[in-house]
Write an enzyme that holds these catalytic residues in place. Structure first.
Site, mmCIF file in Angstrom:
data_model
loop_
_atom_site.group_PDB
_atom_site.id
_atom_site.type_symbol
_atom_site.label_atom_id
_atom_site.label_comp_id
_atom_site.label_asym_id
_atom_site.label_seq_id
_atom_site.Cartn_x
_atom_site.Cartn_y
_atom_site.Cartn_z
ATOM 1 N N HIS A 167 41.057 28.796 44.512
ATOM 2 C CA HIS A 167 41.136 30.428 44.540
ATOM 3 C C HIS A 167 40.354 30.488 44.299
ATOM 4 C CE1 HIS A 167 41.691 34.663 43.374
ATOM 5 N NE2 HIS A 167 43.001 34.502 44.036
ATOM 6 N N GLY B 285 48.411 39.561 43.954
ATOM 7 C CA GLY B 285 47.959 39.616 42.939
ATOM 8 C C GLY B 285 48.516 40.184 42.231
ATOM 9 N N GLY B 286 47.903 41.839 41.432
ATOM 10 C CA GLY B 286 48.307 42.795 41.238
ATOM 11 C C GLY B 286 48.860 43.050 41.161
ATOM 12 N N SER C 114 44.481 42.641 47.494
ATOM 13 C CA SER C 114 44.878 44.360 47.193
ATOM 14 C C SER C 114 46.402 44.006 48.811
ATOM 15 C CB SER C 114 43.939 45.128 48.039
ATOM 16 O OG SER C 114 42.668 44.753 47.109
ATOM 17 N N ASN D 211 51.108 35.209 42.541
ATOM 18 C CA ASN D 211 49.504 35.260 41.463
ATOM 19 C C ASN D 211 49.107 36.324 40.232
ATOM 20 O OD1 ASN D 211 47.272 33.541 40.315
ATOM 21 N ND2 ASN D 211 46.257 34.299 42.227
ATOM 22 N N TRP D 212 50.095 35.381 39.565
ATOM 23 C CA TRP D 212 49.962 36.384 38.622
ATOM 24 C C TRP D 212 48.572 36.340 37.366
ATOM 25 C CZ3 TRP D 212 55.484 36.005 34.779
ATOM 26 C CH2 TRP D 212 56.170 36.045 35.447
ATOM 27 N N LYS D 213 47.951 35.415 37.953
ATOM 28 C CA LYS D 213 46.079 35.060 37.460
ATOM 29 C C LYS D 213 46.767 34.933 35.964
ATOM 30 C CE LYS D 213 44.511 36.674 40.750
ATOM 31 N NZ LYS D 213 43.474 37.579 42.179
ATOM 32 N N GLU E 236 38.690 33.139 42.627
ATOM 33 C CA GLU E 236 37.389 33.038 41.090
ATOM 34 C C GLU E 236 37.802 31.726 40.618
ATOM 35 O OE1 GLU E 236 41.466 35.650 40.181
ATOM 36 O OE2 GLU E 236 40.444 36.634 41.158
ATOM 37 N N GLU F 63 42.016 34.965 51.419
ATOM 38 C CA GLU F 63 40.897 36.012 51.039
ATOM 39 C C GLU F 63 40.691 36.127 50.953
ATOM 40 O OE1 GLU F 63 45.632 36.095 47.642
ATOM 41 O OE2 GLU F 63 43.453 34.403 46.803
ATOM 42 N N GLY G 48 41.014 42.378 44.019
ATOM 43 C CA GLY G 48 41.244 43.527 43.664
ATOM 44 C C GLY G 48 40.666 44.802 43.512
HETATM 45 P P1 13P Z 1 45.161 41.530 44.707
HETATM 46 O O1 13P Z 1 46.214 41.082 45.090
HETATM 47 O O2 13P Z 1 45.623 41.866 42.809
HETATM 48 O O3 13P Z 1 43.976 41.604 45.975
HETATM 49 O O4 13P Z 1 44.402 39.594 44.088
HETATM 50 C C1 13P Z 1 45.039 39.166 45.250
HETATM 51 C C2 13P Z 1 44.767 37.847 44.584
HETATM 52 O O5 13P Z 1 43.849 36.695 44.756
HETATM 53 C C3 13P Z 1 45.794 36.344 45.278
HETATM 54 O O6 13P Z 1 45.710 34.982 44.974
#
Ligand code: 13P
Length: 256
Positions: free
Chosen positions: A99, A237-238, A216, A11-13, A101, A171, A177
């Site tokens: 998600h 994510g990251g 994470s 997930n590149w956000k 977010e 999640e 994050g």
């Molecule tokens: P991180 O891997 O950056 O913690 O993000 C997880 C996430 O929200 C994937 O959708």
């Protein structure tokens, strides 16, 4: 080896641009050319404007294309929204819904998430449906109640479907994050809870549905997480923004 084929999705956000994406795609292709990864489904979910670029670059890599969001409506006067039929048109195999977010920043309720799920499924797009509790909820002993409520809102839509169309991502909000990953034992406990809840709510494919862990995940902790019996891959994510890191996480899923 698990009976469920693992899925690792990036997930590149809201990250990237044409040049940095090209660098990332080149890195993903190169990593796969060095060593192919079998027995793992891999997907990347770039921001909407780069879905066309991703489709062109992913080509024959076997990496599936996904989106990060979809409208809860079919089409029409919904300024700024992107419909499921548009995503299907662009070759998206997956879409992330619910998600944390989006639940927090865009005020998406369980009901809205369920409508999005329905829209995606109506257009043959597989859904990665996210659930997760906040730190306050966990500390108040509410984690299962919150996840149970989130699953219950989606279960009626999921009930008759096959496992190829539905993926759940657990999640925990406190792990996203933050660098603070859930321990494999805590994650497993929640994944087992989710699977049992799906079964209880009459979801036909409950035992075959893949439940991903997100929050994470890094190459250094992925293997122990993915080794747990109900953890069937990750939503990353990251670490999905760095080709070798993402591919190393995918490799961890290949050996469980
Ligand atoms: P991180 O891997 O950056 O913690 O993000 C997880 C996430 O929200 C994937 O959708």
């Amino acid at each position: 080896m698990k009976s469920r084929k693992p899925l690792v999705a990036g997930n590149w956000k809201m990250n990237g641009d044409i040049v940095s994406n090209e660098h990332l795609f080149t890195g993903l292709r190169a990593a796969l050319e060095r060593t192919a990864i079998s027995q793992v489904d891999i997907a990347v979910c770039p921001p909407f404007p780069y879905i066309g670029q991703a489709a062109a670059w992913l080509g024959d890599t076997g990496i599936a294309l996904g989106a990060q969001n979809v409208a809860a409506f079919p089409n029409g006067a919904y300024t700024g929204e992107v419909s499921a039929s548009m995503l299907a048109d662009l070759g998206c195999r997956w879409v992330i819904v619910g998600h944390s977010e989006r639940r927090t920043l865009a005020g998406e309720t369980d009901g809205i998430v369920a409508s999005k799920l329905q829209m995606a499924l109506a257009h043959e797009i597989g859904v990665i449906a996210c659930v997760g509790e906040s730190l306050e909820e966990r500390e108040a002993g509410q984690a299962e109640a919150v996840i149970g409520r989130q699953i219950d809102a989606l279960a009626p839509v999921m009930a008759p479907l096959g496992a190829d169309r539905i993926v759940i991502a657990y999640e925990p909000v406190w792990a996203i994050g933050t660098g603070r990953t859930a321990s494999p034992e805590t994650a497993q406990e929640m994944h087992a809870f989710i699977r049992a809840r799906l079964r209880e709510r009459g979801v036909r494919a409950a035992d075959a549905i893949r439940i991903l862990y997100g929050g994470s995940v890094k190459a250094s902790n992925a293997a122990t997480l993915f080794a747990m019996p109900d953890i069937d891959g990750g939503l990353i994510g990251g670490a999905s923004l760095v080709a070798d890191d993402f591919m190393n996480i995918c490799r961890c899923a290949a050996v469980v």
